[in-house]
Design an enzyme around this catalytic site. Structure first.
Site, PDB file in Angstrom:
ATOM      1  N   GLU A  27       0.764  -1.218  -0.077  1.00 24.10           N
ATOM      2  CA  GLU A  27       0.012   0.111  -0.037  1.00 24.10           C
ATOM      3  C   GLU A  27       0.992   1.360  -0.125  1.00 24.10           C
ATOM      4  O   GLU A  27       0.609   2.230  -0.553  1.00 24.10           O
ATOM      5  CB  GLU A  27      -1.011  -0.068   0.971  1.00 24.10           C
ATOM      6  CG  GLU A  27      -2.205   0.929   1.107  1.00 24.10           C
ATOM      7  CD  GLU A  27      -2.930   1.282  -0.127  1.00 24.10           C
ATOM      8  OE1 GLU A  27      -2.896   2.203  -0.375  1.00 24.10           O
ATOM      9  OE2 GLU A  27      -3.139   0.223  -0.707  1.00 24.10           O
ATOM     10  N   HIS A  29       3.661   1.652  -1.571  1.00 18.74           N
ATOM     11  CA  HIS A  29       4.061   2.016  -3.066  1.00 18.74           C
ATOM     12  C   HIS A  29       2.834   2.458  -3.782  1.00 18.74           C
ATOM     13  O   HIS A  29       2.973   3.605  -4.647  1.00 18.74           O
ATOM     14  CB  HIS A  29       4.544   0.837  -3.592  1.00 18.74           C
ATOM     15  CG  HIS A  29       5.801   0.029  -3.328  1.00 18.74           C
ATOM     16  ND1 HIS A  29       5.805  -0.931  -2.619  1.00 18.74           N
ATOM     17  CD2 HIS A  29       7.095   0.594  -3.129  1.00 18.74           C
ATOM     18  CE1 HIS A  29       7.234  -1.342  -2.199  1.00 18.74           C
ATOM     19  NE2 HIS A  29       7.907  -0.302  -2.422  1.00 18.74           N
ATOM     20  N   GLN A  59      22.819  -2.128  -4.147  1.00 22.04           N
ATOM     21  CA  GLN A  59      22.475  -1.296  -3.017  1.00 22.04           C
ATOM     22  C   GLN A  59      22.442  -2.269  -1.696  1.00 22.04           C
ATOM     23  O   GLN A  59      21.901  -1.713  -0.606  1.00 22.04           O
ATOM     24  CB  GLN A  59      21.241  -0.243  -3.033  1.00 22.04           C
ATOM     25  CG  GLN A  59      19.962  -1.017  -3.189  1.00 22.04           C
ATOM     26  CD  GLN A  59      18.866   0.110  -3.429  1.00 22.04           C
ATOM     27  OE1 GLN A  59      18.796   0.483  -4.567  1.00 22.04           O
ATOM     28  NE2 GLN A  59      18.071   0.277  -2.490  1.00 22.04           N
ATOM     29  N   ARG A 188       9.116  -5.439   4.952  1.00 21.90           N
ATOM     30  CA  ARG A 188       9.830  -5.905   6.068  1.00 21.90           C
ATOM     31  C   ARG A 188       8.916  -6.285   7.108  1.00 21.90           C
ATOM     32  O   ARG A 188       9.057  -7.106   7.956  1.00 21.90           O
ATOM     33  CB  ARG A 188      11.132  -4.998   6.639  1.00 21.90           C
ATOM     34  CG  ARG A 188      11.981  -4.768   5.807  1.00 21.90           C
ATOM     35  CD  ARG A 188      12.819  -3.736   6.290  1.00 21.90           C
ATOM     36  NE  ARG A 188      13.859  -3.206   5.262  1.00 21.90           N
ATOM     37  CZ  ARG A 188      14.893  -2.521   5.636  1.00 21.90           C
ATOM     38  NH1 ARG A 188      14.911  -1.865   6.804  1.00 21.90           N
ATOM     39  NH2 ARG A 188      15.689  -2.090   4.798  1.00 21.90           N
TER      40      ARG A 188
HETATM   41  O1  PAF Z   1      13.331   2.728  -2.110  1.00 26.69           O
HETATM   42  C1  PAF Z   1      13.706   1.686  -2.912  1.00 26.69           C
HETATM   43  O2  PAF Z   1      12.862   0.788  -2.940  1.00 26.69           O
HETATM   44  C2  PAF Z   1      14.956   1.844  -3.672  1.00 26.69           C
HETATM   45  O3  PAF Z   1      16.052   2.294  -2.766  1.00 26.69           O
HETATM   46  C3  PAF Z   1      15.140   2.653  -5.159  1.00 26.69           C
HETATM   47  C4  PAF Z   1      14.732   4.071  -4.694  1.00 26.69           C
HETATM   48  C5  PAF Z   1      13.892   1.915  -5.907  1.00 26.69           C
HETATM   49  C6  PAF Z   1      16.340   2.543  -5.650  1.00 26.69           C
HETATM   50  O4  PAF Z   1      16.467   1.177  -5.981  1.00 26.69           O
END
Ligand code: PAF
Length: 287
Positions: A27, A29, A59, A188
């Site tokens: 939700e 997103h 990342q 999470r």
């Molecule tokens: O917040 C996220 O999901 C990630 O850090 C992003 C901004 C999509 C970059 O991979």
């Protein structure tokens, strides 16, 4: 719903709003996609809304987290379309990081390093985020991009990067979506056990209690205590300048502040790392 995999597939989806995600949409997103849709409708008379779904390998500081990151593209595309996306950009790794092409991870803005916040607890994380966001902007060429306030340091990092590098993308903040008991929505949360789930609300409670603390030091103490009492291993509980994320004088009172401040908390509950933030003192979410 268009599914784009390559730069060429994005040709008709440029100049609108981009919502960068790593998929596993929830939700939180969807509210960012609705925000992008609303911006595109009002500001650009129906410009494209692109949702990127790319689990960015650069990342993750813990390789197992990358391996077990949930992936369900069909579900994500269905949800994104229902929230107002016109295109899902789900590229393979070699489109984002073409072999032999240097996609720079540096520089990263000052607010993303040496702050003792996410930068300290996830080494290399913001280098990876800046790298992929630069690349997504180059591929999608959006006029605007939406980042959630939940990841406050990431939002400020994206803003500063755009400003420093003159990328010409408007960064739109998306407010944090909360469960009825206050817990900030996050992919999470699904990993919390039934016993941990009610204790996780301590982060939102810590922020609420700190909101009317008389000084920065007192706000930080209240946040730490509230989280520790719920059995959360505190990573940080800080009140900072909301944009630079620089520390503030411990004795500073709300009326002493020349610029907006933000309370930021993070900690570990069992295997799950949780984070949250709010304006300090309580007020509208800015800047
Ligand atoms: O917040 C996220 O999901 C990630 O850090 C992003 C901004 C999509 C970059 O991979």
């Amino acid at each position: 719903m268009r599914i784009a995999r390559t730069e060429a597939d994005l040709a008709s989806s440029r100049g609108g709003a981009l919502v960068p995600t790593m998929g596993a949409l929830h939700e939180g997103h969807l509210s960012l996609i609705r925000r992008a849709h609303e911006w595109a409708r009002r500001r650009r008379g129906g410009a494209p809304v692109v949702v990127s779904v790319f689990v960015n390998p650069t990342q993750f500081d813990v390789p197992e987290d990358l391996a077990r990151y949930p992936r369900d593209e069909a579900r994500d595309a269905r949800l994104a379309a229902a929230a107002g996306a016109t295109c899902v950009f789900a590229p393979p790794v070699e489109v984002v990081y073409p072999p032999g092409v240097d996609v720079p991870a540096e520089p990263i803005p000052a607010c993303a390093r040496g702050k003792g916040l996410e930068d300290a607890h996830r080494p290399g994380h913001f280098e990876g985020v800046c790298q992929v966001v630069r690349r997504l902007f180059a591929l999608c060429r959006p006029a605007a991009a939406v980042f959630g306030e939940k990841d406050w340091q990431q939002l400020q990092t994206a803003r500063a990067m755009v400003r420093n590098e003159g990328l010409g993308v408007e960064i739109l903040p998306g407010p944090t979506v909360r469960e009825p008991d206050g817990l900030a929505q996050s992919s999470r949360n699904a990993h919390l056990t039934p016993e941990e789930r009610p204790r996780a609300t301590a982060l939102a409670r810590a922020l609420a209690r700190a909101a009317d603390a008389p000084t920065v030091a007192e706000a930080q103490r209240v946040m730490r205590d509230t989280m520790a009492r719920a059995g959360i291993e505190v990573n940080y509980a800080e009140v900072r300048d909301a944009v630079s994320l620089e520390p503030l004088p411990p004795g500073a009172r709300p009326e002493d502040l020349a610029a907006p401040a933000r309370a930021l908390v993070a900690g570990r509950l069992g295997f799950v790392r949780l984070l949250d933030n709010a304006p300090w003192p309580a007020g509208p979410s800015a800047p």
